[in-house]
Design a protein around this motif. Sequence first.
Motif, PDB file in Angstrom:
ATOM      1  N   VAL A  68       4.624 -14.726   1.124  1.00 32.61           N
ATOM      2  CA  VAL A  68       3.600 -13.693   1.223  1.00 32.61           C
ATOM      3  C   VAL A  68       3.963 -12.726   2.351  1.00 32.61           C
ATOM      4  CG1 VAL A  68       1.196 -13.267   1.805  1.00 32.61           C
ATOM      5  CG2 VAL A  68       1.776 -15.120   0.271  1.00 32.61           C
ATOM      6  N   ASN A  71       4.990  -8.797   1.740  1.00 29.28           N
ATOM      7  CA  ASN A  71       4.098  -7.771   2.263  1.00 29.28           C
ATOM      8  C   ASN A  71       4.659  -7.016   3.454  1.00 29.28           C
ATOM      9  OD1 ASN A  71       2.124  -8.151   0.393  1.00 29.28           O
ATOM     10  ND2 ASN A  71       0.964  -9.614   1.626  1.00 29.28           N
ATOM     11  N   TYR A  86       6.204  -4.469   5.720  1.00 28.55           N
ATOM     12  CA  TYR A  86       6.512  -3.071   5.433  1.00 28.55           C
ATOM     13  C   TYR A  86       7.064  -2.325   6.635  1.00 28.55           C
ATOM     14  CZ  TYR A  86       2.292  -2.106   8.005  1.00 28.55           C
ATOM     15  OH  TYR A  86       1.366  -2.046   9.002  1.00 28.55           O
ATOM     16  N   ALA A 125       6.593  -3.124  -1.086  1.00 29.82           N
ATOM     17  CA  ALA A 125       5.581  -2.624  -0.153  1.00 29.82           C
ATOM     18  C   ALA A 125       5.830  -1.173   0.209  1.00 29.82           C
ATOM     19  CB  ALA A 125       5.556  -3.489   1.100  1.00 29.82           C
ATOM     20  N   ILE A 126       7.106  -0.796   0.429  1.00 30.72           N
ATOM     21  CA  ILE A 126       7.332   0.591   0.844  1.00 30.72           C
ATOM     22  C   ILE A 126       7.551   1.540  -0.321  1.00 30.72           C
ATOM     23  CG2 ILE A 126       8.026   0.478   3.247  1.00 30.72           C
ATOM     24  CD1 ILE A 126      10.874   0.175   2.321  1.00 30.72           C
ATOM     25  N   THR A 138       1.330  -3.535  -7.000  1.00 26.91           N
ATOM     26  CA  THR A 138       1.919  -4.300  -5.897  1.00 26.91           C
ATOM     27  C   THR A 138       1.119  -5.547  -5.570  1.00 26.91           C
ATOM     28  OG1 THR A 138       0.739  -3.055  -4.213  1.00 26.91           O
ATOM     29  CG2 THR A 138       2.911  -2.278  -4.795  1.00 26.91           C
ATOM     30  N   LEU A 139      -0.192  -5.515  -5.782  1.00 23.46           N
ATOM     31  CA  LEU A 139      -0.935  -6.720  -5.394  1.00 23.46           C
ATOM     32  C   LEU A 139      -1.079  -7.729  -6.525  1.00 23.46           C
ATOM     33  CD1 LEU A 139      -4.149  -6.649  -6.390  1.00 23.46           C
ATOM     34  CD2 LEU A 139      -4.365  -5.079  -4.514  1.00 23.46           C
ATOM     35  N   MET A 148       0.651 -11.075  -5.896  1.00 18.89           N
ATOM     36  CA  MET A 148      -0.104 -11.845  -4.908  1.00 18.89           C
ATOM     37  C   MET A 148      -1.324 -12.500  -5.549  1.00 18.89           C
ATOM     38  SD  MET A 148       1.174 -11.908  -1.923  1.00 18.89           S
ATOM     39  CE  MET A 148       2.771 -12.014  -2.670  1.00 18.89           C
ATOM     40  N   PHE A 160      -8.925 -13.190  -0.311  1.00 19.10           N
ATOM     41  CA  PHE A 160      -7.856 -12.469  -0.987  1.00 19.10           C
ATOM     42  C   PHE A 160      -7.346 -11.220  -0.253  1.00 19.10           C
ATOM     43  CE2 PHE A 160      -6.223  -9.459  -4.204  1.00 19.10           C
ATOM     44  CZ  PHE A 160      -5.055 -10.139  -4.463  1.00 19.10           C
ATOM     45  N   LEU A 211      -4.080 -11.228   1.614  1.00 21.34           N
ATOM     46  CA  LEU A 211      -2.775 -11.296   0.955  1.00 21.34           C
ATOM     47  C   LEU A 211      -2.259  -9.933   0.499  1.00 21.34           C
ATOM     48  CD1 LEU A 211      -3.295 -14.466  -1.246  1.00 21.34           C
ATOM     49  CD2 LEU A 211      -2.161 -14.301   0.944  1.00 21.34           C
ATOM     50  N   ILE A 212      -3.027  -8.876   0.749  1.00 18.33           N
ATOM     51  CA  ILE A 212      -2.619  -7.554   0.284  1.00 18.33           C
ATOM     52  C   ILE A 212      -1.750  -6.900   1.351  1.00 18.33           C
ATOM     53  CG2 ILE A 212      -3.454  -5.297  -0.434  1.00 18.33           C
ATOM     54  CD1 ILE A 212      -6.021  -6.675  -1.279  1.00 18.33           C
ATOM     55  N   ASN A 213      -0.706  -6.210   0.933  1.00 23.62           N
ATOM     56  CA  ASN A 213       0.191  -5.651   1.949  1.00 23.62           C
ATOM     57  C   ASN A 213      -0.418  -4.436   2.656  1.00 23.62           C
ATOM     58  OD1 ASN A 213       1.406  -3.016   1.104  1.00 23.62           O
ATOM     59  ND2 ASN A 213       1.856  -4.232  -0.713  1.00 23.62           N
ATOM     60  N   GLY A 214       0.059  -4.203   3.857  1.00 26.11           N
ATOM     61  CA  GLY A 214      -0.535  -3.207   4.745  1.00 26.11           C
ATOM     62  C   GLY A 214      -0.602  -1.811   4.152  1.00 26.11           C
ATOM     63  N   ILE A 215       0.472  -1.417   3.451  1.00 25.69           N
ATOM     64  CA  ILE A 215       0.492  -0.070   2.877  1.00 25.69           C
ATOM     65  C   ILE A 215      -0.607   0.062   1.838  1.00 25.69           C
ATOM     66  CG2 ILE A 215       1.909   1.586   1.643  1.00 25.69           C
ATOM     67  CD1 ILE A 215       3.312   1.063   4.108  1.00 25.69           C
ATOM     68  N   ALA A 216      -0.763  -0.969   0.995  1.00 25.31           N
ATOM     69  CA  ALA A 216      -1.805  -0.936  -0.030  1.00 25.31           C
ATOM     70  C   ALA A 216      -3.175  -0.875   0.625  1.00 25.31           C
ATOM     71  CB  ALA A 216      -1.686  -2.159  -0.935  1.00 25.31           C
TER      72      ALA A 216
END
Lengths: 298, 363
Positions: free
Chosen positions: A226, A230, A232, A248-249, A272-273, A276, B139, B142-147
Amino acid sequence: MTANSSSPAHGAIVKKPHVSWYSAKNGFFTLFKYLSLIFISFWMLLPLVINFVTAAKTSDEYQSTNVMDMPKNWLNLHNYVEAFQASNMAVAFRNSFIILIAVLFVTTIIGTQLAYVLSRFTFPGNGLIRGLFTMAALLPGIAMQVALYKLMVDLNAVNTLWGYILMMCGTDVISIYVFIQYFENIPISLDESAIVDGASYFTVYSKILLPLLKPAIVTCMILKGVGVYNEYYASNLYLQDNDLKTVAIALYSFTGPMGSKYNLICAGVIITLLPMLILFLIFQKQIYNGIAAGSVKE
Amino acid sequence: MQDNPWFEKGEEMTAATKGVVDLPDTIPVNRQPRNWRKAGIIVAFCAIPVTILVVFTYFPFASMVGYSFFRMKYIGPREWVGLQNYIDVFSRPGTLSSLKLSLYYMVGAILQVVVALYLSTVLAFKVRGGNVFKAIYFFPYLINGIAVGFIFKFFFTRGFVFDTVLQWCGFQLNQLPYWLRDQAINNWSLVGASIWRYLGQTVILFIGSIMSIDQSLYEAAEIDGANKFQQFLHIILPGIKTILVLNIILSITGSLSAFEGPYVITSGANGTATLFVLMDRLAHVNQKVGLASAMAIVLLLIILVFAILQQVFFKFVFRDAGDGVAEARKKAKRMQRQRNRVAVKRTSVFRNGSRIGKERSVK
């Protein structure tokens, strides 16, 4: 009484008949409890749900309606296709996959090996190595990137996958702690009996302890996975070629000319999510365990 | 088989290892004949991880300390400036105000701990749909920072999601501020986004901790007539004291190094640039590597101070933490030793007391 019947488990032990004020109070608390849970769930879900809603809208629809209006066609996948192509997601997913496999493989191997040595042998430097890893956890990664970037420039590792992979392998501390904890719960007599039977230390590690370590490995791999998927900040610094971008990018390409096409952006976010979400639904329990295990290190 | 040294003292070894399994020192017999093998495996297994750690963490760290005394770019000549970079860090107008921003994040972190405490207390017991609630709260972690950045840019845009919900509640659009632009409110918006992302993680941590409390305590309390709030105050709160304090202290260092929200949502514009956002801009946009290094070191020192405080705090405040069993045991041991001393004095007159005394005091 109806509200009371849904109150938590422990009411079951006391079987005394409820006086009316007591049950009214209990009912109020139960109501408050569920209302608060639902209220917070609403705010947690709202930003995500609106993403799904917006991603299903056509461009005309997006511009002419309020963001909170429902789309005409829920199954409009056009935005997903366009977002996937516009941000070069196919390449990004390939890169992320390569990085993920490599990093997970290396960190699992070296992490378990180091934890095995640290937990099973006393030797001069054991404490020092543990101390070095603990101290490393204190240094915030973003601050380290200032100097790390210079190192990566000097190593010619900027804009290469291997450089990024190597760097990601080096910052792994938590899983080593989890492995050490896990090793310490496996009785040492198991090692000893194998050594009596003539096994080498490497055999003890690979044939006896590693299989027993499987739950810890799964937990650490998921958490690390994870984190890598994620990540970035560093990948934005080191992987600037279009062909090297991670998932991510790749999302970042929506800033700029496409910055206001939120129906596309929302579709990109969901693409992208999605991995996950799938991972979370399958490994929910392991992820929760990993969160708890990772916190014990301090 | 007989000449194998392992078996000569085999009996002794098993006797020794049975009692104290987790002491690695309990394979002494093994030491002489296999020493080189042991050394070999230690070197082989430590070499790669330690090398990676040193090369990618400690070497950059050491060189960063060096860079902080130079005026330099990533590529090109450097110029020794002594402590000038450190003076600049504190005399630049942006630095102190960016440090003040971490107060917002501290308040947010405390709010997050309080809400998480409530949610975890509720969810640790049987609740309908408890797992669903847990999953919903967790949840976002678990999401990436950019999103997350895009999600909240969209969420807070004028007239979009947040404004619409508030309009449903009866607010007029022109009464509402620009959530990400208005300097009076935008840092709170970012703190909100950060809480949204990390609340679930704290909840899961606390639930795990609450679950490890002895269940029979609640039953006993309930029979004694304690209500839920009293149970929370006297069972749950002491039970998770350690992890709670740890979380609060970590949130202080976390607030000082707040980065993600302002970096991805506002890019540090309109007075939202925290120290790390400033540092990132200095290093990678302006290429003032020396100044950025000095800033990083100042921040590291602050964080280190808090980390040491945390260690000290745990050593002295939680010296006798836990369920009191360890403390009781220590006390019992002390009493036993005193009794032994007395016993030795008394018995030695009549028989071989020193032996008895020795045997007992060894325990």
